[in-house]
Design an enzyme around this catalytic site. Structure first.
Site, PDB file in Angstrom:
ATOM      1  N   ASN A  34     -35.567  38.428 -51.105  1.00 57.90           N
ATOM      2  CA  ASN A  34     -34.708  37.563 -50.292  1.00 57.90           C
ATOM      3  C   ASN A  34     -35.588  36.405 -49.820  1.00 57.90           C
ATOM      4  O   ASN A  34     -36.527  36.618 -49.044  1.00 57.90           O
ATOM      5  CB  ASN A  34     -34.209  38.365 -49.093  1.00 57.90           C
ATOM      6  CG  ASN A  34     -32.821  38.027 -48.643  1.00 57.90           C
ATOM      7  OD1 ASN A  34     -32.343  38.627 -47.681  1.00 57.90           O
ATOM      8  ND2 ASN A  34     -32.132  37.113 -49.265  1.00 57.90           N
ATOM      9  N   CYS A  97     -29.803  37.423 -39.811  1.00 59.50           N
ATOM     10  CA  CYS A  97     -30.400  37.704 -41.120  1.00 59.50           C
ATOM     11  C   CYS A  97     -31.561  38.667 -40.904  1.00 59.50           C
ATOM     12  O   CYS A  97     -32.552  38.321 -40.254  1.00 59.50           O
ATOM     13  CB  CYS A  97     -30.880  36.414 -41.777  1.00 59.50           C
ATOM     14  SG  CYS A  97     -31.615  36.676 -43.404  1.00 59.50           S
ATOM     15  N   ASN A  99     -33.725  40.281 -43.188  1.00 55.08           N
ATOM     16  CA  ASN A  99     -34.962  39.944 -43.896  1.00 55.08           C
ATOM     17  C   ASN A  99     -35.535  38.615 -43.422  1.00 55.08           C
ATOM     18  O   ASN A  99     -36.749  38.429 -43.368  1.00 55.08           O
ATOM     19  CB  ASN A  99     -34.709  39.892 -45.407  1.00 55.08           C
ATOM     20  CG  ASN A  99     -34.604  41.269 -46.023  1.00 55.08           C
ATOM     21  OD1 ASN A  99     -35.201  42.230 -45.536  1.00 55.08           O
ATOM     22  ND2 ASN A  99     -33.839  41.388 -47.096  1.00 55.08           N
ATOM     23  N   GLU A 222     -23.818  37.818 -51.140  1.00 53.97           N
ATOM     24  CA  GLU A 222     -23.964  37.220 -49.810  1.00 53.97           C
ATOM     25  C   GLU A 222     -23.093  35.981 -49.644  1.00 53.97           C
ATOM     26  O   GLU A 222     -23.120  35.072 -50.474  1.00 53.97           O
ATOM     27  CB  GLU A 222     -25.426  36.847 -49.552  1.00 53.97           C
ATOM     28  CG  GLU A 222     -26.294  38.032 -49.189  1.00 53.97           C
ATOM     29  CD  GLU A 222     -27.553  37.615 -48.445  1.00 53.97           C
ATOM     30  OE1 GLU A 222     -27.446  36.896 -47.426  1.00 53.97           O
ATOM     31  OE2 GLU A 222     -28.645  38.004 -48.889  1.00 53.97           O
ATOM     32  N   CYS A 232     -30.816  42.169 -49.113  1.00 53.47           N
ATOM     33  CA  CYS A 232     -30.151  41.756 -47.876  1.00 53.47           C
ATOM     34  C   CYS A 232     -30.495  42.780 -46.801  1.00 53.47           C
ATOM     35  O   CYS A 232     -30.185  43.972 -46.956  1.00 53.47           O
ATOM     36  CB  CYS A 232     -28.638  41.669 -48.071  1.00 53.47           C
ATOM     37  SG  CYS A 232     -27.729  41.241 -46.566  1.00 53.47           S
TER      38      CYS A 232
END
Length: 304
Positions: A34, A97, A99, A222, A232
């Site tokens: 990611n 988010c 990551n 996503e 994700c």
């Protein structure tokens, strides 16, 4: 009045466009594949990026290329190391988010906002769109972030194969038998708008391990990227919680997630492996922690 020539008008317009451009220092990070562009705007004199500039930066053909942009700002709250803003690849601000949050911790260490010790005992508090989060560095160079509690009553069981829950970002979780044969972009695009209002949701496709109930394989579509990504973070958390509940509905033993004994699920994603740990206190999943690898890819300047 003497009319301007077409060439001179073109020169003026071109010069005006050039004068409005700015050079932005950045770092590129990835967490289990990611990938993110990270920008330091902790200085109060920093010029904010526009949605168009963020969009151009994320373009994989004409820009740097990334799943999103992370912007670190000063937090106005006492005791917080920084404030994190996250923008999808479409340039628009989005929800949490996982990551990206882990990558922001590594970047904060890189620019000297925090000095993590290698034993992993040093934890910081940072501000995100959904409030306060704890994060830190573990032995071996992995980074972790804590995710807000999830109530069982807030997990929607659509049917035995489909669940919906919010782990800082909205996620549809669909269980499949053959993950490698699943059309993630095609089916994900269809499901994306069905369960979470006008903004839509991310869509995770999950295959349970026959050998290990604490291991799942996940592929994610996503929103904002509008395609499959290699990993994700909040999707890994949503998938792990849904997998645990599905085992309970099926009355299959999976291990303990009591207040004393956290349960850890290994989440295999296309870009790497993440781990999700949580406890179950009454009807609340608490002490949710997402951990995994982070890598500094490169840094530079981009004119946008």
């Amino acid at each position: 009045m003497i009319p301007l020539s077409r060439a001179f008008r073109s020169f003026c317009l071109h010069h005006r466009c050039l004068s409005s451009l700015m050079e932005v220092p950045f770092s590129k990070y990835e967490g289990a594949g990611n990938d993110f562009i990270v920008v330091d705007m902790t200085s109060r004199i920093s010029t904010p990026l526009t949605s168009g500039q963020r969009l151009r930066m994320c373009n994989r053909k004409t820009g740097i290329g990334a799943d999103g942009v992370l912007v670190l700002q000063q937090s106005e709250l006492p005791g917080f190391t920084f404030k994190l803003l996250y923008y999808n690849a479409d340039g628009q601000e989005s929800s949490l988010c996982g990551n990206g949050s882990r990558c922001s911790l590594a970047f904060a260490e890189q620019i000297g906002l925090v000095d993590f010790d290698h034993a992993g005992s040093h934890v910081i508090k940072f501000e995100a769109c959904d409030g306060s989060h704890l994060g830190g560095k573990m032995a071996g160079g992995q980074y972790f972030v804590d995710i807000r509690d999830v109530r069982i009553s807030d997990v929607k069981r659509i049917d035995e194969m489909n669940y919906f829950l919010n782990t800082g970002s909205p996620h549809h979780v669909r269980f499949v038998e053959h993950l490698t044969q699943t059309d993630v972009p095609g089916i994900g695009k269809e499901i994306r708008w069905k369960t979470y209002g006008k903004e839509g949701s991310n869509v995770n496709f999950v295959q349970m391990s026959l050998q290990n109930p604490r291991q799942i394989s996940v592929r994610t579509f996503e929103r904002g990227v509008e395609d499959e990504t290699l990993a994700c973070g909040t999707g890994a958390v949503a998938s792990a919680i849904a997998a645990y509940l599905r085992h309970q509905y099926d009355k299959k033993p999976i291990g303990c997630a009591s207040s004393q004994d956290p349960m850890t699920t290994q989440v295999l994603m296309e870009g790497g492996t993440l781990e999700v740990a949580f406890k179950l206190q009454g009807n609340i999943f608490s002490d949710i922690r997402l951990r995994g690898p982070v890598r500094h890819v490169f840094e530079g300047n981009i004119v946008v």
